[in-house]
Design an enzyme around this catalytic site. Structure first.
Site, mmCIF file in Angstrom:
data_model
loop_
_atom_site.group_PDB
_atom_site.id
_atom_site.type_symbol
_atom_site.label_atom_id
_atom_site.label_comp_id
_atom_site.label_asym_id
_atom_site.label_seq_id
_atom_site.Cartn_x
_atom_site.Cartn_y
_atom_site.Cartn_z
ATOM 1 N N TYR A 51 9.480 45.685 38.326
ATOM 2 C CA TYR A 51 8.727 47.166 38.240
ATOM 3 C C TYR A 51 10.042 48.199 37.982
ATOM 4 O O TYR A 51 10.647 48.291 38.903
ATOM 5 C CB TYR A 51 7.839 47.342 39.363
ATOM 6 N N LYS A 94 8.426 30.324 40.490
ATOM 7 C CA LYS A 94 8.819 29.740 39.302
ATOM 8 C C LYS A 94 10.303 29.086 39.249
ATOM 9 O O LYS A 94 11.124 29.156 38.528
ATOM 10 C CB LYS A 94 8.757 30.423 37.755
ATOM 11 N N ASP A 107 2.399 29.384 37.373
ATOM 12 C CA ASP A 107 1.401 28.900 36.158
ATOM 13 C C ASP A 107 0.461 28.016 36.817
ATOM 14 O O ASP A 107 -0.753 28.044 36.540
ATOM 15 C CB ASP A 107 1.995 28.505 34.848
ATOM 16 N N ASP A 114 0.787 41.432 41.713
ATOM 17 C CA ASP A 114 -0.027 42.522 40.851
ATOM 18 C C ASP A 114 -1.284 41.717 40.219
ATOM 19 O O ASP A 114 -2.299 41.941 40.218
ATOM 20 C CB ASP A 114 0.676 43.362 40.368
ATOM 21 N N ASP A 150 -5.280 40.925 41.054
ATOM 22 C CA ASP A 150 -6.380 41.273 40.241
ATOM 23 C C ASP A 150 -7.665 40.008 39.953
ATOM 24 O O ASP A 150 -8.649 40.126 39.894
ATOM 25 C CB ASP A 150 -6.003 41.760 38.890
#
Length: 349
Positions: free
Chosen positions: A130, A183, A216, A240, A244
């Site tokens: 960010y 990851k 993933d 984030d 959602d």
């Protein structure tokens, strides 16, 4: 205790008063003594102060015991007000709100895409990709030439440790399981440090079951086996995105409650945006804001060692669940408007 209230943009002037109405109801029922003061952010802040989230508002939030923070629609701001961080970025950085806790769960009679789920995304809130909050000076994005854009990602041991500890404390109040998302098989340094810090904190909680899932792969696992997850620890952008997805699986972003918290400050702020396409129609779903307010009560209960605040949060969640089972807003297949739904929840309290 004093709660600051800021409507924000879009549907904010509809859902924020809905959350406040429910807080007023539990405050009266449980004698919490909540008082409320209002100020402006977003477009109303620009009109009042010449800034979407001015220092005056930040300091009023800092001085309060909690805050209800409405959504922002910064893409609609005048160009000169798009050169600085958006209101969320400003308030999170100014108050060191390092923990963004975002629950998602299925509820009786609420249409969902999975049969059962009750998890919390513990999202690190201060760094990652960010660009508006990961540099002391300057931006985290830049262009070496007109055809090459670059972005800096920050992962620090200190910030990773902070969110991991907050997640473990949350898990201790739930089913005592954490899932660390990373990851590290590819991002060996950044996600490697993230993984190392999270595991180090988890070692201090022997009662907690620890699971690691590659980034993933988690996108598949949260759809295939959502009921297996309890508290899921994610760096900023990963959290984030997955929060959602989790909200949508549980029934929609209108259910996406959230708090942004530090050791000293907490604000109730929905995970969803300002939904300008439905603003001003009184059809927005205030559930996410009501959940956020209940979460803030739980945080206040822990900080101030006031069990009545926890009892009030449980009552608010119970009233909300009962209302969702019997009557809902349009996005969830019902016919209630925003005001009517909030009023029904408050009445149940």
């Amino acid at each position: 205790m004093k709660i600051m209230v800021m409507d924000g943009d879009g549907i904010g002037p509809e859902i924020v008063p809905a959350g406040k109405r429910c807080l007023e109801a539990v405050s009266e029922a449980f004698q919490l003594g909540l008082t409320f003061e209002e100020d402006q952010i977003g477009l109303a802040g620009i009109e009042k102060y010449g800034h979407a989230c001015p220092d005056e508002v930040v300091e009023r939030i800092r001085a309060a015991d909690g805050a209800i923070f409405g959504p922002h629609d910064n893409v609609s701001y005048p160009p000169e007000h798009q050169t600085y961080a958006n209101p969320s970025g400003i308030i999170r950085r100014s108050l060191n709100l390092y923990a963004n806790m975002r629950p998602s769960k299925t509820r009786p009679n609420v249409p969902a895409h999975v049969p059962e789920m009750d998890l919390v995304i513990a999202r690190e809130n201060m760094e990652g990709f960010y660009a508006d909050r990961n540099m002391y000076a300057g931006g985290g994005e830049f262009m070496a030439n007109p055809d090459l854009a670059q972005s800096v990602r920050n992962i620090s041991r200190a910030r990773s440790t902070d969110i991991a500890r907050a997640a473990c404390e949350f898990a201790m109040q739930r089913r005592k399981k954490i899932t660390i998302i990373h990851k590290a098989n590819v991002m060996k340094l950044t996600d490697g440090l993230w993984r190392e810090a999270c595991l180090a904190v988890a070692a201090d909680y022997p009662e907690i079951e620890v699971e690691e899932v590659i980034l993933d792969a988690f996108a598949a696992h949260i759809v295939r086996r959502p009921a297996d997850f309890d508290v899921v620890i994610c760096s900023n952008m990963y959290g984030d995105i997955f929060s959602d997805l989790a909200s949508e699986l549980a029934g929609g972003l209108g259910l996406g409650g959230s708090v942004n918290a530090s050791d000293t400050d907490c604000i109730a702020q929905c995970a969803h945006g300002s939904a300008p396409d439905i603003a001003g129609q009184n059809i927005a779903n205030p559930t996410a804001m009501i959940i956020s307010c209940a979460m803030m009560l739980t945080w206040l209960a822990a900080k101030h060692e006031k069990p009545e605040f926890n009892e009030a949060a449980i009552a608010l969640e119970g009233a909300l669940g009962a209302q969702l089972a019997e009557g809902r807003t349009r996005d969830l297949g019902g016919d209630m408007d925003c005001d009517a739904f909030a009023g029904a929840v408050a009445e149940r309290i």
